[in-house]
Design an enzyme around this catalytic site. Structure first.
Site: not given
Ligand code: ACM
Ligand code: ZN
Length: 782
Positions: A208, A269, A333, A431, A484
């Site tokens: 990433d 990323h 993204e 998530y 994170e």
């Molecule tokens: C993601 O949460 N950007 C896959």
């Protein structure tokens, strides 16, 4: 960072148990009943129980079955101190593991018969036998997961007949080793626990913007440069897996019937790789790995052939390490701004005839071109590609599977076109880096709120697909553990558990058999199993309605009310002592008529406790308002340039520049910020003046600024903390009128979050109000 990194830990239930041999486990409330997670498809409980003994024999019908039997014999012997052995001879009073290819279950299914005399497990495959044994282990007392001998136990399992198989073939958890590295031993620990709950895919996010975490022999700079970053606090952060370590983990997972799905992100990323090999980006400029979270707009150039050559070379080293069918290529993204401005990317668009249309821009089609090239490369290696749902942009690659994360829409679109789908929608609780309790007292997280019940409620087959008979393309479901804000592995486990247990049940158990209340009861047994693996799981803390706060001011009387996000007993003291499981049980709001200290925590049936909340309760007079002869709207602001991590550093700062501001927003916007924060000039600012309090009362104060002072008292102090989701609220009794007001802002990056991204605001809530509201410009004068 010291406050932030504080580990959440509590006494181990297993330690408590081991030291009290006179309380046999069968009396433990959490060992009563049937506690299997995920709940089996069919289970009939019968009279009686089977008892393990010192010399229980296991029989295995094939060499593969024997490997499974030996795995569990070793586990049982560790916790019981017995000498359970495995042989090729059939046993009439032991545990039999038999491969039976005619069995009427799928390849992961099994039957389990526990009688007073023996235990019989049948399956078509060793994997089915493994799951049958996991179910048997979950019928035994939870202490069977202990890493050392637990004495005084009756190792019995209730008699049952089970016929079981999973609802989905893909039951996954994604671990992000990029934002924060996960050491090998901890990855193995997660694999151990995943196997307990019959999860069978570990999606491993290995590259990433913030770090490249896998050794690539042809490109050593990927780890020499790309695996390191200097964080905002000035400390070097690093870590990567060697190929030998990867092989070891892949084997460890396979021994537990878990397939690892590797992810090499492309074309976005990728800043860590670009930092090592800048020629991979459109501009080719020197750059460093990203030190903040969020989306990076420097991406791989889709116009240069070298980019594809690089990726092909990387994949030719990575693919052989991972035997599974899927290879994850990311695809999420990827901002298109650099491709828009890049002559080579634009040339590629022209040459490939990638015209924008009503549905997709030319650059989105370029992303699709990129993914389809990688699809062909991976197909040559015998792999199917899987990517995040953005790979639908510009047209889905012909054989790609889709991981639907931005809700279910991507998954529905892909399944409607007969593509395989893994559901992992963030909006539906998948998530699990999000909060599972009040953000004001939980360790800082990325945001959101996904309690255990929300994860459990998710059904991965949307009605629209069922109606079209396309739900068969939903191959499974996954929870993602983005790291994170998971600054260490204790915090990672705190987010994963117990929510991954709910994922296990939605992935395995038929919808008709789901029962949240019973699941919640079974988790009490599962917690003790997690203790056996030294897992730092989340225990709900006592929370106050309208926002928890550890400093409660009052004038006449305070009434402190508490709730928890899952049903759990709360205990407290008011004499300063640490609450124990035997302390006074919270049953109704606790009243204070004079100052004191309340210590309150939760306690599980196992005796394990949450962290203690220490709440100072203080009787105050209303702080009198100030008489100020002449006032002007706004605040004075003094700014000094420099990078300050602590407010004490401002004392030595010179070159202060004075101005006035109308709103608090202005203290974080002296310099323009952006998504990358590269080159943004940093500064500290102090705003001073008066705040006009609208009426007499006790006010709660919340802010993500460095400090907030009223009448010379430091009320909110976020020093050293990540400046998000203020966790240092306080309260104060204030008379109506003007009060001295000072707000300190430091522009810096702590824990990957730039404080500049905050709105500079301070929020107030009157004690009897349910919501905070911002301090408005009308309330500020100097
Ligand atoms: C993601 O949460 N950007 C896959
Ligand atoms: Zn380019």
């Amino acid at each position: 960072m010291k406050k932030l990194i504080a580990t959440i830990c509590a006494t181990s239930a297993l330690c408590l148990l081991a030291s009290c041999n006179d309380s046999p486990a069968k009396q433990m409330p959490y060992n009563q009943g049937i506690n299997i997670i995920p709940a089996p498809a069919n289970l009939i409980q019968k009279e009686g129980s089977y008892k393990l003994n010192k010399k229980t024999q296991m029989y295995a019908s094939t060499p593969e079955a024997k490997t499974v039997a030996e795995f569990f014999a070793a586990k049982m012997n560790t916790a019981t101190g017995y000498n359970v052995t495995v042989s090729d001879k059939e046993t009439s009073d032991g545990i039999s593991l038999v491969i039976d290819e005619t069995l009427d279950v799928n390849d992961e299914g099994y039957t389990l018969d526990v009688t007073e005399n023996n235990v019989n497990i049948k399956a078509k495959t060793p994997q089915g036998l493994f799951y049958g044994m996991q179910s048997f282990m979950q019928l035994l007392p939870a202490e069977i997961e202990s890493p050392s001998v637990v004495n005084g136990m009756a190792w019995t399992a209730p008699a049952v007949t089970i016929k079981d198989e999973p609802r989905f073939g893909y039951r996954g958890m994604m671990l992000d080793a990029c934002r924060h590295f996960i050491p090998v031993e901890n990855v193995k620990k997660q694999l151990d626990v995943m196997a307990l709950f019959k999860l069978n895919r570990m999606h491993w996010h290995l590259t990433d913007d913030q770090g490249w975490r896998i050794e690539i022999k042809k490109y050593p700079k990927l780890t020499e440069i790309g695996a390191k970053r200097i964080d905002g606090e000035g400390t070097e952060y690093e870590g990567f897996y060697t190929q030998e370590e990867i092989k070891d983990i892949v084997k460890y997972a396979a021994d537990r019937f878990i397939t690892i799905v590797p992810e090499i992100e492309l074309p976005g990323h990728e800043l860590a790789a670009i930092s090592a090999y800048p020629e991979l980006s459109c501009k080719g400029e020197a750059i460093t790995p990203r030190i903040i979270w969020g989306v990076e707009d420097v991406v791989m150039c889709a116009g240069k052939e070298e980019t594809f050559q690089f990726l092909e070379n990387v994949l030719s080293e990575v693919v052989p390490l991972f035997p599974g069918e899927y290879f994850h290529i990311g695809g999420d993204e990827c901002p298109k701004i650099s491709w828009k401005n890049c002559p080579l990317c634009q040339k590629r668009i022209r040459e490939e005839g990638l015209k924008g249309d009503a549905k997709h821009t030319a650059e989105e089609k370029l992303q699709s071109y990129f993914v389809q090239r990688m699809e062909k490369v991976l197909a040559k290696h015998g792999k199917k590609i899987i990517g995040w749902d953005e790979i639908l942009q510009g047209g889905l690659a012909p054989t790609a599977a889709v991981m639907s994360w931005r809700g279910e829409a991507g998954g529905i679109a892909a399944a409607s076109m007969d593509h395989e789908v893994i559901m992992t929608p963030g909006s539906n609780g998948m998530y699990i880096d999000q909060y599972q309790g009040d953000y004001k007292i939980e360790p800082v997280a990325i945001g959101g709120y996904d309690p255990l019940s929300k994860v459990y409620d998710y059904n991965p087959t949307p009605d629209t697909l069922v109606a079209q008979n396309k739900d068969k393309f939903i191959k499974g479901v996954q929870c993602n553990v983005w790291s994170e804000y998971l600054y260490n592995t204790d915090l990672m486990e705190y987010r994963i558990y117990p929510r991954i247990l709910a994922l296990s049940e939605i992935a395995w158990t038929p919808v008709a058999k789901k029962d949240y209340k019973d699941f919640e009861r079974r988790t009490e047994n599962a917690y003790v199993r997690l203790d056996g693996h030294d897992i730092n799981y989340h225990i709900p803390q006592p929370e106050q309605p309208n926002g928890s706060c550890n400093f409660v001011a009052f004038t006449d009387k305070a009434s402190l009310e508490f709730k928890t996000t899952r049903p759990v007993k709360m205990v407290y003291t008011i004499d300063g002592s640490e609450p124990t499981p035997e302390s006074t049980v919270y049953e109704m709001p606790i009243e204070f008529t004079e100052s004191g200290v309340l210590k309150i925590r939760s306690v599980l049936p196992s005796g394990k406790m949450s962290p203690t909340r220490v709440i100072t309760v203080e009787q105050q007079e209303l702080a009198p308002a100030k008489e100020v002869a002449k006032t002007t709207p706004g605040l004075k602001m003094d700014v000094t340039y420099g990078y300050f991590l602590e407010s004490s550093q401002l004392a030595d700062a010179k070159d202060w520049r004075s101005s006035t501001i109308k709103s608090l927003r202005e203290i974080t916007s002296v310099e323009k910020t952006d998504e990358s924060m590269r080159g943004v000039k940093q500064y500290g600012a102090i705003a001073t003046g008066y705040i006009n309090i609208p009426e007499d009362g006790v006010y709660y104060i919340s802010s993500n600024n460095e400090e907030v002072w009223i009448d010379g008292k430091l009320l909110v102090n976020n020093g050293g903390e990540v400046k998000r989701f203020s966790r240092h609220d306080t309260s104060i009794a204030l008379a109506k009128g003007l009060h001295e007001f000072k707000v300190v802002f430091l522009g810096h990056i702590i824990g990957g979050w730039p404080s500049n991204w905050n709105d500079g605001g301070v929020k107030l809530r009157k004690a009897d109000a349910t919501e905070f509201s911002p301090v408005t410009p009308e309330m500020l004068v100097y």
